[in-house]
Write a protein that holds these residues in place. Structure first.
Motif, PDB file in Angstrom:
ATOM      1  N   ALA A  12      -1.789  -5.813   1.815  1.00  0.00           N
ATOM      2  CA  ALA A  12      -0.447  -5.151   1.695  1.00  0.00           C
ATOM      3  C   ALA A  12       0.554  -5.954   2.655  1.00  0.00           C
ATOM      4  O   ALA A  12       1.729  -6.052   2.216  1.00  0.00           O
ATOM      5  CB  ALA A  12      -0.578  -3.623   2.427  1.00  0.00           C
ATOM      6  N   THR A  15       2.750 -11.889   1.862  1.00  0.00           N
ATOM      7  CA  THR A  15       4.202 -12.172   1.668  1.00  0.00           C
ATOM      8  C   THR A  15       4.276 -12.782   0.339  1.00  0.00           C
ATOM      9  O   THR A  15       3.627 -13.970  -0.154  1.00  0.00           O
ATOM     10  CB  THR A  15       4.693 -13.167   2.685  1.00  0.00           C
ATOM     11  N   VAL A  19       9.376 -10.706  -3.557  1.00  0.00           N
ATOM     12  CA  VAL A  19       9.096  -9.023  -3.467  1.00  0.00           C
ATOM     13  C   VAL A  19      10.302  -8.639  -2.084  1.00  0.00           C
ATOM     14  O   VAL A  19      10.282  -9.303  -1.219  1.00  0.00           O
ATOM     15  CB  VAL A  19       7.825  -8.688  -3.098  1.00  0.00           C
ATOM     16  N   LYS A  21      10.497  -5.734  -0.726  1.00  0.00           N
ATOM     17  CA  LYS A  21      10.016  -4.705   0.163  1.00  0.00           C
ATOM     18  C   LYS A  21       8.411  -4.518   0.024  1.00  0.00           C
ATOM     19  O   LYS A  21       8.250  -4.399  -0.934  1.00  0.00           O
ATOM     20  CB  LYS A  21      10.912  -3.142   0.080  1.00  0.00           C
ATOM     21  N   LYS A  22       7.903  -4.304   1.166  1.00  0.00           N
ATOM     22  CA  LYS A  22       6.506  -3.972   1.261  1.00  0.00           C
ATOM     23  C   LYS A  22       6.325  -2.639   1.829  1.00  0.00           C
ATOM     24  O   LYS A  22       6.920  -2.364   2.765  1.00  0.00           O
ATOM     25  CB  LYS A  22       5.791  -4.956   1.733  1.00  0.00           C
ATOM     26  N   GLN A  23       5.304  -1.753   1.184  1.00  0.00           N
ATOM     27  CA  GLN A  23       4.865  -0.670   1.824  1.00  0.00           C
ATOM     28  C   GLN A  23       3.461  -0.530   2.107  1.00  0.00           C
ATOM     29  O   GLN A  23       2.602  -1.108   1.401  1.00  0.00           O
ATOM     30  CB  GLN A  23       5.097   0.695   1.009  1.00  0.00           C
ATOM     31  N   MET A  38       6.290  -4.004  -3.333  1.00  0.00           N
ATOM     32  CA  MET A  38       4.728  -3.956  -3.371  1.00  0.00           C
ATOM     33  C   MET A  38       4.194  -3.107  -2.336  1.00  0.00           C
ATOM     34  O   MET A  38       4.357  -2.796  -1.173  1.00  0.00           O
ATOM     35  CB  MET A  38       4.508  -5.577  -2.607  1.00  0.00           C
ATOM     36  N   PHE A  39       3.020  -2.611  -2.952  1.00  0.00           N
ATOM     37  CA  PHE A  39       2.075  -1.431  -2.263  1.00  0.00           C
ATOM     38  C   PHE A  39       0.478  -1.679  -2.800  1.00  0.00           C
ATOM     39  O   PHE A  39       0.550  -2.123  -3.918  1.00  0.00           O
ATOM     40  CB  PHE A  39       2.536  -0.208  -2.332  1.00  0.00           C
ATOM     41  N   LEU A  65      -2.982  -4.511  -5.635  1.00  0.00           N
ATOM     42  CA  LEU A  65      -1.882  -4.727  -5.222  1.00  0.00           C
ATOM     43  C   LEU A  65      -0.766  -4.363  -6.395  1.00  0.00           C
ATOM     44  O   LEU A  65      -0.965  -4.966  -7.476  1.00  0.00           O
ATOM     45  CB  LEU A  65      -1.617  -5.967  -4.583  1.00  0.00           C
ATOM     46  N   ILE A  67       3.145  -4.412  -7.922  1.00  0.00           N
ATOM     47  CA  ILE A  67       4.505  -4.639  -7.760  1.00  0.00           C
ATOM     48  C   ILE A  67       5.435  -4.154  -8.590  1.00  0.00           C
ATOM     49  O   ILE A  67       5.198  -4.484  -9.918  1.00  0.00           O
ATOM     50  CB  ILE A  67       4.732  -6.222  -7.660  1.00  0.00           C
TER      51      ILE A  67
END
Length: 134
Positions: A12, A15, A19, A21-23, A38-39, A65, A67
């Motif tokens: 998670a 990079t 993208v 934002k990542k959660q 992305m999560f 993963l 997106i």
């Protein structure tokens, strides 16, 4: 030994170029300003006992993963196609770079429409199914 929690957290935290934002977990709702988002999804996994020693082999895990790129019903092939291709390439580059760090063995990527929360909103998504041993 790496745990499932550590492995999924590592995935998670990767990079991926493009993208926004990542959660660390699947969202219930998404703000369109956070897309692409992305999560990870929860993994499946297993292990084997080494018969002669009674020890354990390498732990195996598979996780996805995801997106999210944009609401599916708003997507058009003309605008979405090059964006998706760029993200597919970015995912490939990121996973290739993470092979040794996270014990990745193989992966596959696909594009599909998914629903979140109450199921009322459909999102176009890239889903990378990632397999690893650790």
């Amino acid at each position: 030994m790496t745990t499932y929690a550590q492995w999924v957290t590592g995935l998670a935290g990767l990079t991926v170029t493009g993208v926004t934002k990542k959660q660390a977990y699947p969202p219930q709702q998404v703000n369109d300003a956070d897309l692409p988002l992305m999560f990870p999804r929860l993994p499946t996994g297993g292990n084997e006992v080494i018969a002669l020693t009674g020890g354990m082999g390498l732990k195996e895990a598979t996780a996805e993963l995801v997106i999210l790129t944009r609401p599916g019903l708003l997507s058009t092939q003309k605008t979405e196609f090059p964006i998706l291709l760029g993200l597919l390439d970015a995912v490939e580059t990121t996973l290739t770079a993470a092979v040794l760090t996270w014990g990745l063995d193989r992966w596959s990527v696909r594009v599909e429409d998914i629903t979140l929360g109450d199921g009322a909103t459909i999102y176009r998504a890239i889903i990378a199914t990632v397999e690893g041993t650790f």
